[in-house]
Design a protein around this motif. Structure first.
Motif, short mmCIF file in Angstrom:
data_model
loop_
_atom_site.label_atom_id
_atom_site.label_comp_id
_atom_site.label_asym_id
_atom_site.label_seq_id
_atom_site.Cartn_x
_atom_site.Cartn_y
_atom_site.Cartn_z
N HIS A 41 9.19 -0.49 -30.96
CA HIS A 41 10.64 -0.43 -31.18
C HIS A 41 11.00 0.69 -32.15
O HIS A 41 11.97 1.43 -31.95
N THR A 42 10.20 0.81 -33.21
CA THR A 42 10.55 1.72 -34.30
C THR A 42 10.14 3.16 -34.01
O THR A 42 10.89 4.10 -34.32
N HIS A 43 8.97 3.33 -33.43
CA HIS A 43 8.42 4.68 -33.29
C HIS A 43 8.31 5.16 -31.84
O HIS A 43 7.98 6.32 -31.61
N GLY A 44 8.58 4.28 -30.89
CA GLY A 44 8.48 4.69 -29.50
C GLY A 44 7.06 4.56 -28.98
O GLY A 44 6.15 4.08 -29.66
N THR A 45 6.87 5.02 -27.77
CA THR A 45 5.63 4.76 -27.04
C THR A 45 4.53 5.75 -27.33
O THR A 45 3.36 5.39 -27.40
N ARG A 46 4.88 7.00 -27.49
CA ARG A 46 3.89 8.06 -27.50
C ARG A 46 2.77 7.83 -28.51
O ARG A 46 1.60 8.08 -28.23
N GLN A 47 3.10 7.29 -29.68
CA GLN A 47 2.11 7.17 -30.74
C GLN A 47 1.19 5.96 -30.58
O GLN A 47 0.08 5.97 -31.10
N TYR A 48 1.64 4.92 -29.86
CA TYR A 48 0.88 3.67 -29.86
C TYR A 48 0.47 3.18 -28.47
O TYR A 48 -0.15 2.13 -28.35
N ARG A 49 0.78 3.95 -27.44
CA ARG A 49 0.46 3.49 -26.09
C ARG A 49 -1.05 3.32 -25.90
O ARG A 49 -1.52 2.35 -25.33
N ARG A 50 -1.82 4.29 -26.38
CA ARG A 50 -3.28 4.22 -26.20
C ARG A 50 -3.86 3.03 -26.95
O ARG A 50 -4.80 2.38 -26.47
N GLN A 51 -3.32 2.74 -28.13
CA GLN A 51 -3.83 1.60 -28.88
C GLN A 51 -3.58 0.29 -28.14
O GLN A 51 -4.43 -0.60 -28.13
N VAL A 52 -2.40 0.16 -27.53
CA VAL A 52 -2.08 -1.05 -26.78
C VAL A 52 -3.00 -1.20 -25.58
O VAL A 52 -3.58 -2.27 -25.33
N SER A 53 -3.19 -0.12 -24.83
CA SER A 53 -4.06 -0.16 -23.66
C SER A 53 -5.49 -0.49 -24.06
O SER A 53 -6.19 -1.26 -23.40
N SER A 54 -5.95 0.12 -25.16
CA SER A 54 -7.31 -0.14 -25.64
C SER A 54 -7.48 -1.59 -26.07
O SER A 54 -8.51 -2.21 -25.80
N TYR A 55 -6.45 -2.14 -26.70
CA TYR A 55 -6.53 -3.54 -27.15
C TYR A 55 -6.64 -4.47 -25.94
O TYR A 55 -7.41 -5.44 -25.95
N ILE A 56 -5.89 -4.16 -24.87
CA ILE A 56 -5.96 -4.98 -23.65
C ILE A 56 -7.35 -4.86 -23.02
O ILE A 56 -7.98 -5.87 -22.68
N ASP A 57 -7.83 -3.63 -22.86
CA ASP A 57 -9.09 -3.40 -22.14
C ASP A 57 -10.31 -3.89 -22.90
O ASP A 57 -11.33 -4.23 -22.27
N ASN A 58 -10.25 -3.92 -24.20
CA ASN A 58 -11.42 -4.29 -24.99
C ASN A 58 -11.29 -5.68 -25.61
O ASN A 58 -11.98 -6.61 -25.20
N GLU A 59 -10.36 -5.83 -26.54
CA GLU A 59 -10.25 -7.10 -27.26
C GLU A 59 -9.87 -8.26 -26.33
O GLU A 59 -10.50 -9.32 -26.31
N LEU A 60 -8.81 -8.06 -25.55
CA LEU A 60 -8.30 -9.17 -24.74
C LEU A 60 -9.20 -9.47 -23.54
O LEU A 60 -9.38 -10.63 -23.16
N GLU A 61 -9.74 -8.43 -22.94
CA GLU A 61 -10.66 -8.66 -21.81
C GLU A 61 -11.89 -9.44 -22.28
O GLU A 61 -12.36 -10.34 -21.57
N ALA A 62 -12.39 -9.09 -23.45
CA ALA A 62 -13.54 -9.84 -23.99
C ALA A 62 -13.16 -11.29 -24.26
O ALA A 62 -13.94 -12.21 -24.01
N LEU A 63 -11.96 -11.49 -24.77
CA LEU A 63 -11.48 -12.85 -25.05
C LEU A 63 -11.37 -13.66 -23.77
O LEU A 63 -11.77 -14.84 -23.72
N LEU A 64 -10.83 -13.05 -22.71
CA LEU A 64 -10.66 -13.76 -21.45
C LEU A 64 -12.00 -14.11 -20.79
O LEU A 64 -12.08 -15.08 -20.02
N ARG A 65 -13.04 -13.31 -21.04
CA ARG A 65 -14.34 -13.58 -20.43
C ARG A 65 -15.06 -14.76 -21.07
O ARG A 65 -15.95 -15.34 -20.46
N ARG A 66 -14.65 -15.10 -22.29
CA ARG A 66 -15.30 -16.22 -22.97
C ARG A 66 -14.79 -17.55 -22.45
O ARG A 66 -13.61 -17.67 -22.11
N PRO A 67 -15.65 -18.56 -22.36
CA PRO A 67 -15.20 -19.88 -21.89
C PRO A 67 -14.14 -20.44 -22.85
O PRO A 67 -14.26 -20.33 -24.07
N ALA A 68 -13.10 -21.02 -22.27
CA ALA A 68 -12.05 -21.63 -23.09
C ALA A 68 -12.48 -23.03 -23.50
O ALA A 68 -13.09 -23.76 -22.72
N SER A 69 -12.15 -23.40 -24.74
CA SER A 69 -12.54 -24.73 -25.23
C SER A 69 -11.79 -25.84 -24.51
O SER A 69 -12.30 -26.95 -24.35
#
Length: 299
Positions: free
Chosen positions: A7-35
């Motif tokens: 919202h504050t700075h726009g997309t250009r500066q943080y788009r890669r960080q968001v995509s990386s967070y999805i591809d790495n952190e969240l994908e790893a989280l989804l692969r783990r068995p849910a309690s």
């Protein structure tokens, strides 16, 4: 955090960080068995929200196909979380606005209509006006003034009875200022410049100073309404505000909107305020001036 940075700075500066967070952190989280099932739903909902943000950022950087892919991925995740309301929102508001952005109001109308039909009573009072506003904008873009006007009134009535505290957190942003922004775009498309300015005044007064992209887009639209009314001085003043806001955010959409204003005023290039606006843009937002020149060369 990522939403606020966007919202504050726009997309250009943080788009890669968001995509990386999805591809790495969240994908790893989804692969783990849910309690348990509740945890599975919560993490699916979280990932869907990130995909929605990534899709919005793709729109902002001129990648509509990638945006649609992210939105579709978010929709798949809503099936896991069993969230019909969020699914309807993604279809109507995100995919609908994407279609409008791509100049396809008929597809936007189909998306919003299918979301309304599928959701039924699953959506809350604040979600209904957000969806209805998209239907109104599609009708306005197609110059169906009567239908668009009725839908605007309907959206306003729906929002009047919504209690933001009872709404899901992801829709609480949609207040009367945001609806006023949607209505202003409708009225501008219908050629009703003075009415659009009235709505823009409410939209700008009700949105925070940190929403720089929103303020840039609305200031550019305000400039366009003054230009349509033949008031060059006020058009240039609003255009200067749009340039100043857009220069603070890495938003491709802001650059496009400002460039449209710069191209439209160029027919009056001998007028001093127009020259000053172009000079200001070249100094603080040169990419908008470059896009304006491209628009003019293709006219």
């Amino acid at each position: 955090m990522f939403r606020q940075l966007d919202h504050t700075h726009g997309t250009r500066q943080y788009r890669r960080q968001v995509s990386s967070y999805i591809d790495n952190e969240l994908e790893a989280l989804l692969r783990r068995p849910a309690s348990d099932e509740q945890v599975a739903r919560r993490r699916a909902r979280l990932t869907a929200g990130f995909c929605e943000l990534a899709g919005y950022q793709a729109v902002d950087t001129g990648s509509p196909d990638q945006a649609q892919a992210y939105y579709q991925r978010a929709l798949t995740l809503t099936a896991v979380s069993n969230d019909q309301a969020y699914s309807a929102y993604l279809v109507a508001v995100n995919l609908g606005h994407l279609a409008l952005h791509c100049g396809d109001p008929e597809t936007a109308l189909r998306w919003a209509g299918s979301a309304q039909a599928a959701a039924g009573t699953a959506v809350s009072p604040a979600i209904r006006p957000a969806i209805t506003a998209v239907v109104a904008r599609a009708n306005a873009r197609m110059r169906r003034e009567s239908e668009a006007t009725q839908l605007i009134v309907q959206a306003e009535k729906l929002l009047d009875v919504a209690d933001r505290q009872d709404e899901p957190a992801w829709i609480r942003y949609f207040n009367h200022a945001y609806l006023a922004d949607e209505v202003a775009h409708c009225l501008h498309d219908l050629g009703r410049a003075p009415a659009a300015r009235s709505q823009l005044a409410e939209a700008l007064s009700g949105v925070g100073e940190d929403r720089v992209r929103r303020r840039a887009i609305d200031a550019a639209l305000l400039a366009a309404t003054w230009l349509r009314s033949g008031d060059l001085d006020r058009a240039c003043a609003a255009g200067r505000e749009a340039v100043a806001y857009a220069a603070r955010t890495g938003s491709g959409r802001c650059v496009e909107r400002v460039a449209g204003v710069l191209a439209d005023v160029q027919v009056h290039s001998d007028y001093a305020p127009v020259r000053e606006l172009r000079e200001f843009a070249r100094a603080v937002l040169p990419e908008a001036d470059d896009v304006a020149l491209t628009l003019l060369s293709g006219a």
